[in-house]
Design a protein around this motif. Structure first.
Motif, PDB file in Angstrom:
ATOM      1  N   ARG A  45       0.831  -1.304  -0.068  1.00 49.97           N
ATOM      2  CA  ARG A  45       0.036   0.118   0.083  1.00 49.97           C
ATOM      3  C   ARG A  45       0.972   1.265   0.126  1.00 49.97           C
ATOM      4  NH1 ARG A  45      -5.643   0.509   1.964  1.00 49.97           N
ATOM      5  NH2 ARG A  45      -6.096   2.806   1.978  1.00 49.97           N
ATOM      6  N   GLN A  46       1.963   1.250   0.750  1.00 44.33           N
ATOM      7  CA  GLN A  46       2.767   2.383   0.853  1.00 44.33           C
ATOM      8  C   GLN A  46       3.616   2.693  -0.647  1.00 44.33           C
ATOM      9  OE1 GLN A  46       3.018   4.452   3.569  1.00 44.33           O
ATOM     10  NE2 GLN A  46       4.173   5.664   2.021  1.00 44.33           N
ATOM     11  N   VAL A  47       3.973   1.708  -1.149  1.00 42.81           N
ATOM     12  CA  VAL A  47       4.344   1.540  -2.574  1.00 42.81           C
ATOM     13  C   VAL A  47       3.572   2.510  -3.342  1.00 42.81           C
ATOM     14  CG1 VAL A  47       5.729   0.375  -4.404  1.00 42.81           C
ATOM     15  CG2 VAL A  47       6.363  -0.119  -2.291  1.00 42.81           C
ATOM     16  N   LEU A  48       2.414   1.969  -3.500  1.00 42.87           N
ATOM     17  CA  LEU A  48       1.329   2.537  -4.283  1.00 42.87           C
ATOM     18  C   LEU A  48       1.093   3.934  -4.115  1.00 42.87           C
ATOM     19  CD1 LEU A  48      -1.364  -0.295  -4.942  1.00 42.87           C
ATOM     20  CD2 LEU A  48       0.278   0.348  -6.472  1.00 42.87           C
ATOM     21  N   SER A  49       0.918   4.432  -2.739  1.00 43.72           N
ATOM     22  CA  SER A  49       1.122   5.443  -2.367  1.00 43.72           C
ATOM     23  C   SER A  49       1.925   6.499  -2.796  1.00 43.72           C
ATOM     24  CB  SER A  49       0.683   5.662  -0.774  1.00 43.72           C
ATOM     25  OG  SER A  49       0.343   7.077  -0.307  1.00 43.72           O
ATOM     26  N   ASP A  50       3.292   6.037  -2.627  1.00 40.02           N
ATOM     27  CA  ASP A  50       4.448   6.814  -2.896  1.00 40.02           C
ATOM     28  C   ASP A  50       4.552   7.041  -4.419  1.00 40.02           C
ATOM     29  OD1 ASP A  50       5.107   6.837  -0.077  1.00 40.02           O
ATOM     30  OD2 ASP A  50       6.711   5.206  -0.474  1.00 40.02           O
ATOM     31  N   ALA A  51       4.080   5.977  -5.192  1.00 44.85           N
ATOM     32  CA  ALA A  51       3.986   6.135  -6.559  1.00 44.85           C
ATOM     33  C   ALA A  51       2.765   6.920  -7.374  1.00 44.85           C
ATOM     34  CB  ALA A  51       4.139   4.771  -7.175  1.00 44.85           C
ATOM     35  N   GLY A  52       2.006   7.485  -6.225  1.00 46.49           N
ATOM     36  CA  GLY A  52       0.592   8.285  -6.641  1.00 46.49           C
ATOM     37  C   GLY A  52      -0.471   7.295  -7.390  1.00 46.49           C
ATOM     38  N   GLU A  53      -0.322   5.912  -7.397  1.00 45.51           N
ATOM     39  CA  GLU A  53      -1.277   5.093  -7.856  1.00 45.51           C
ATOM     40  C   GLU A  53      -2.090   4.652  -6.839  1.00 45.51           C
ATOM     41  OE1 GLU A  53      -1.332   4.284 -11.120  1.00 45.51           O
ATOM     42  OE2 GLU A  53       0.204   5.637 -11.550  1.00 45.51           O
ATOM     43  N   LEU A  54      -2.326   5.006  -5.687  1.00 42.06           N
ATOM     44  CA  LEU A  54      -3.182   4.330  -4.703  1.00 42.06           C
ATOM     45  C   LEU A  54      -4.695   4.429  -4.833  1.00 42.06           C
ATOM     46  CD1 LEU A  54      -3.441   2.908  -2.126  1.00 42.06           C
ATOM     47  CD2 LEU A  54      -3.267   5.173  -0.914  1.00 42.06           C
ATOM     48  N   GLY A  55      -4.960   5.645  -5.615  1.00 37.10           N
ATOM     49  CA  GLY A  55      -6.408   6.227  -5.898  1.00 37.10           C
ATOM     50  C   GLY A  55      -7.226   5.001  -6.280  1.00 37.10           C
ATOM     51  N   ASP A  56      -6.944   4.444  -7.576  1.00 37.11           N
ATOM     52  CA  ASP A  56      -7.788   3.358  -8.336  1.00 37.11           C
ATOM     53  C   ASP A  56      -7.656   2.241  -7.561  1.00 37.11           C
ATOM     54  OD1 ASP A  56      -7.923   5.270 -10.369  1.00 37.11           O
ATOM     55  OD2 ASP A  56      -6.609   4.597 -11.460  1.00 37.11           O
TER      56      ASP A  56
END
Length: 88
Positions: A45-56
């Motif tokens: 989840r943190q990796v997705l958040s850091d990459a700006g990909e969490l939203g979807d």
């Protein structure tokens, strides 16, 4: 847990923890396998958040986290049962 089989092993141990009448199976599922999933989930989840990909993916990740929480409660004996995550 780097190989695909490691996750299969952890899932298998959680299944044994739920279906077995042996306390050590539930203890291992709760104390080891479920903690591994929780840690790996938080990292992903943190990796997705850091990459700006969490939203979807946030809703799916919240559902996964709910599953971990419900299983944790099941093994701890602090839940009313296995429950579904209700949409917010």
């Amino acid at each position: 847990m780097k190989a695909h089989d490691d996750f299969s092993y952890a899932f298998e141990k959680i299944l044994y923890g739920i279906t077995s009448s042996v306390k050590r199976d539930a203890d291992f599922a709760n104390g080891t396998a479920l903690k591994i999933f929780s840690r790996k989930y938080a990292e992903f989840r943190q990796v997705l958040s850091d990459a700006g990909e969490l939203g979807d993916h946030e809703c799916d990740l919240d559902t996964f986290a709910h599953g971990i929480d419900v299983l944790q409660g099941y093994f701890d004996g602090t839940t009313g049962g296995l429950t579904e995550r209700l949409p917010v």
